[in-house]
Write a protein that holds these residues in place. Structure first.
Motif, PDB file in Angstrom:
ATOM      1  N   ILE A  13       0.735  -1.202   0.505  1.00 59.59           N
ATOM      2  CA  ILE A  13      -0.350  -0.055   0.000  1.00 59.59           C
ATOM      3  C   ILE A  13       0.728   1.575   0.193  1.00 59.59           C
ATOM      4  O   ILE A  13       1.623   1.633   0.771  1.00 59.59           O
ATOM      5  CB  ILE A  13      -0.266  -0.073   1.395  1.00 59.59           C
ATOM      6  CG1 ILE A  13      -1.539  -1.583   1.340  1.00 59.59           C
ATOM      7  CG2 ILE A  13      -2.146   0.956   1.294  1.00 59.59           C
ATOM      8  CD1 ILE A  13      -2.518  -1.878   0.172  1.00 59.59           C
ATOM      9  N   ASP A  62      -7.934   1.075   7.688  1.00 59.92           N
ATOM     10  CA  ASP A  62      -8.619   0.717   6.083  1.00 59.92           C
ATOM     11  C   ASP A  62      -8.514  -0.641   5.601  1.00 59.92           C
ATOM     12  O   ASP A  62      -9.482  -1.787   5.520  1.00 59.92           O
ATOM     13  CB  ASP A  62      -8.523   1.991   5.285  1.00 59.92           C
ATOM     14  CG  ASP A  62      -9.314   1.136   4.123  1.00 59.92           C
ATOM     15  OD1 ASP A  62      -9.982   0.861   3.848  1.00 59.92           O
ATOM     16  OD2 ASP A  62      -8.411   0.741   2.662  1.00 59.92           O
ATOM     17  N   LYS A  90      -4.815   4.372   6.090  1.00 60.52           N
ATOM     18  CA  LYS A  90      -4.742   2.872   5.311  1.00 60.52           C
ATOM     19  C   LYS A  90      -4.257   2.439   6.405  1.00 60.52           C
ATOM     20  O   LYS A  90      -4.602   0.228   6.172  1.00 60.52           O
ATOM     21  CB  LYS A  90      -3.866   3.390   4.984  1.00 60.52           C
ATOM     22  CG  LYS A  90      -4.074   4.225   3.558  1.00 60.52           C
ATOM     23  CD  LYS A  90      -2.505   4.502   2.326  1.00 60.52           C
ATOM     24  CE  LYS A  90      -3.775   5.605   1.000  1.00 60.52           C
ATOM     25  NZ  LYS A  90      -2.508   6.540   0.354  1.00 60.52           N
TER      26      LYS A  90
END
Lengths: 491, 491
Positions: free
Chosen positions: A206, A227, A224
């Protein structure tokens, strides 16, 4: 500044005191065998068993034992770098110049202590000094020299996976949940390559957003992570870049470390390019927090001028590198050798024989001292600031980001006169995109100089000038700018 | 013997004819620019645009273009190895001796053509010659020099996976079924290391049984493939070893290739140790069938005496190495450079910058010729046969396996007089197990010689003598045996 004080001068103090007792059986008289000898090559062997006689095919008077720290000289602290140097020279004479004689093994190969004793010791003590400079207590930990920063970064991902999911070693990735790695959109592509090679998949690497200077935004990392967790994935590893490839940006390591601690993630610092700044009292603050990392990549072959290849992967936890990689090959790593086989470092590596990368670095460090590296680095950063100051307000230049660069990377556009009045828009962007490639091509044709360019995100091709050679001068910088203007004026 | 004829003498014929047209824009006058020049360093540049003037900081009269094959000299076949050598010498002067001057990039680094043009060309043509010796039609295919056989073997597993399951690159191993790899129980441990590192898991590296000489039994391979399929696993990859580490055994490549074709598996040949025998008309039959492999590891730094590190991974299918590993980093691999960027080889590698391993090999090959390597190899094999003949019926010796060794590995036990009358059994085994370590320890103390030992399967510690140095003589072998007997007599 941990570790700096020990490096202020040009010597390592009693390094072998930390190396442990190498020989299991030191039954022979050791007095004067290594330290304190005037001449290793003429040492007296009269006390030896007749079975250890010299013969006509013996290529020197050096004994293997002479390369080993012994109980007595270690206790008295006599095994210093000076004696290690003597050993090295003797060993060089012993093997290198005699390589026509069988059967001495090539010394340019490291996997067991018996094959390259001096280089194994050099590697161990140099890695320890590097860990001290990172700030890990007493320089404890582990590490290896690897064939470059990409491989060092790959190691960091492998050991992070082993730390949290050791069963992957035997069962494969199917034994783990879907693991994700985090790294800056500005980070080196080797993190993605590692993700692909090691079976994570690049989709599970990511990319983190950065600020206008190319530094990771910690809040974006946390968002993130959350997430990924919400999707049922398992965050494993965060790479913080210390000296990004294009902008030379230093991610905020301390803030990233806070988040890694909060979510129990492995923190790696890719200091391949910026690690050298640890040698500079003026600039090492840019790596504040690095002592909280679980692993660090640091390439002396970049900012510190050691000839390629010379890259270290440094690990805070001892033993995990061996746990991750060891296969205990019977033909190399016999437990019944007559010395302490923890010095057989090869099984920690994904390689078997390794090129001796340590020698040039060790020798440079001995010759220049930490102070010499510091001067080298400070000078390069001063020079890049000179370039920045010269062009930041100069007609025909635009900086890619504002402010003094954190590393020696100076990123800029040269705007030829024909584009200077043009309003911003697609036409100007397209034309500007072609300027740097044209100027670089003319530089290569001309043979006078060469400077790289690249696009980045939505930014069209720009020049990236990087200084790592301390013999560069301000007049070289002036010449570069003159050349750009000479070659680019009519574009 | 494919490819051998081309190597019978000491020259490569017009190698650059195969290299393609490197420069996109060769608009300037090229006559006499490279081939046919008397002295590259004093070439006349009077035909150049004023923008390409020499300046006082220019460190030679060499142009970047001088390093490139041009349309005209390629058409006439003038770019020979001789001119490549001239280029190299000029480039050496240009950069190596001037490395104090900024900003020449270090030439000891290979990822783009512009950084190391001569070395990129050397690597390409040398890899092509190696592929010709393997027997791939016209030497077509792909390859790279890597930092050692373990990494080369790792590449082979990566590209096999990419060939059959390309989605693993982006989605990770969870996108593939349970994949299994096959390799001999005598193979190098790097195959298992690759299995661990790349996310297969060592449990999915299936070890194949061998005959008494350490060669894979093809029927066992087929049985284990069927067994894996029955369990629902997916056989992917077979490693055949050409020159095993301990016994020096050559797996029967042709029979293994038949099975790989039948079941549609990737065939890799690990010729790290034995690949050099391709250079010998007398011994290359041991690798019969290698031309059917999909990939080959071959380390010139082993049998051929090139200083470590020098290992090649050779791939029959072109493009798959790039497909597997490329990440298209914008800062290195710009499509808008002014030369043919297919020469930017870096993105095929898992490394970024690579150490220049090709130069020493290329230079040795130029100096010795294929005939020189052949002599080197034949002599080493003769010498190991001398050792075998000397001890096979000698009192106090037992061979680990019967018959002339396939490679230079001679594996044997020395039986001290105290054990000679003893009946076989646990006591004798335990005692014999300690003999080789003791003798080796005494050798190291004595400093006269050193020979390795290891156990293998249920066989207790035995000596493994390997000859790779062609300057060894029969008297060195005699001395080794004398030493073993002198040191081991009273054990």
């Amino acid at each position: 500044m941990t570790g700096m004080e020990m490096f202020g001068d040009n010597s390592f103090s009693s390094p072998c005191n930390t190396l442990g007792f190498l020989q299991k059986n030191n039954s022979l008289e050791e007095k004067g065998r290594l330290a304190g000898q005037k001449n290793l090559l003429s040492c007296d062997n009269s006390d030896r068993d007749a079975r250890f006689r010299r013969t006509e095919t013996d290529f020197s008077n050096l004994f293997a034992r002479d390369l080993l720290p012994t109980r007595s000289n270690m206790a008295s602290g006599q095994v210093t770098h000076a004696s290690l140097t003597s050993c090295l020279l003797a060993w060089t004479l012993l093997v290198w110049l005699e390589s026509g004689s069988p059967p001495p093994p090539t010394p340019t190969c490291k996997f067991t202590y018996e094959i390259a004793p001096v280089f194994v010791l050099m590697e161990q003590l140099t890695l320890k000094k590097m860990r001290e400079m990172i700030g890990w207590p007493n320089g404890e930990g582990d590490g290896l020299f690897s064939p470059g920063g990409a491989i060092s970064n790959m190691y960091s991902v492998m050991i992070a996976r082993y730390k949290y999911f050791p069963e992957v070693k035997t069962k494969g990735m199917s034994a783990a949940p879907r693991l994700v790695l985090f790294t800056s959109e500005h980070s080196h592509y080797s993190i993605k390559k590692a993700g692909a090679a090691l079976g994570f998949g690049t989709d599970n690497v990511i990319l983190l957003s950065t600020d206008e200077r190319g530094r990771v935004i910690p809040a974006d990392l946390e968002a993130k992570i959350l997430d990924a967790k919400q999707k049922g994935y398992v965050p494993l590893f965060v790479n913080a870049t210390a000296g990004s490839t294009v902008y030379g940006a230093f991610d905020p390591i301390s803030e990233i470390a806070d988040i890694c601690e909060k979510y129990n993630l492995w923190l790696h610092v890719d200091g391949a390019w910026g690690g050298g700044l640890l040698m500079s009292r003026k600039h090492r603050h840019k790596l504040n927090g690095i002592e909280r990392a679980n692993s660090v990549t640091w390439n002396p072959h970049k900012m510190m001028g050691v000839p390629l290849q010379c890259s270290a992967i440094l690990v805070r936890e001892k033993g995990i590198l061996a746990g991750c990689n060891s296969m205990c090959a019977g033909y190399l790593f016999q437990p019944d050798k007559q010395y302490d086989v923890t010095y057989d470092t090869g099984d920690k590596a994904i390689q078997c024989g390794r090129h001796v990368d340590i020698f040039k670095f060790w020798l440079m460090w001995k010759a220049k001292g930490t102070a010499g590296f510091e001067q080298h680095i400070d000078k390069c950063l001063d020079l890049s600031q000179y370039l920045y100051n010269k062009i930041k307000n100069r007609e025909g230049y635009e900086m890619v980001f504002d402010g003094v660069p954190q590393h020696t990377n100076v990123c800029f556009w040269y705007i030829p006169p024909s584009l200077r009045g043009m309003p911003d828009g697609d036409e100007r962007r397209e034309k500007l995109h072609r300027v740097a490639p044209k100027i670089k091509a003319m530089m290569m044709e001309s043979g006078t100089t060469m400077v790289g360019y690249q696009p980045q995100g939505n930014k069209v091709n720009f020049f990236r000038m990087v200084v790592s050679n301390p013999s560069a001068t301000q007049s070289d910088i002036d010449f570069l700018i003159d050349e750009i203007e000479r070659l680019g004026h009519d574009l």
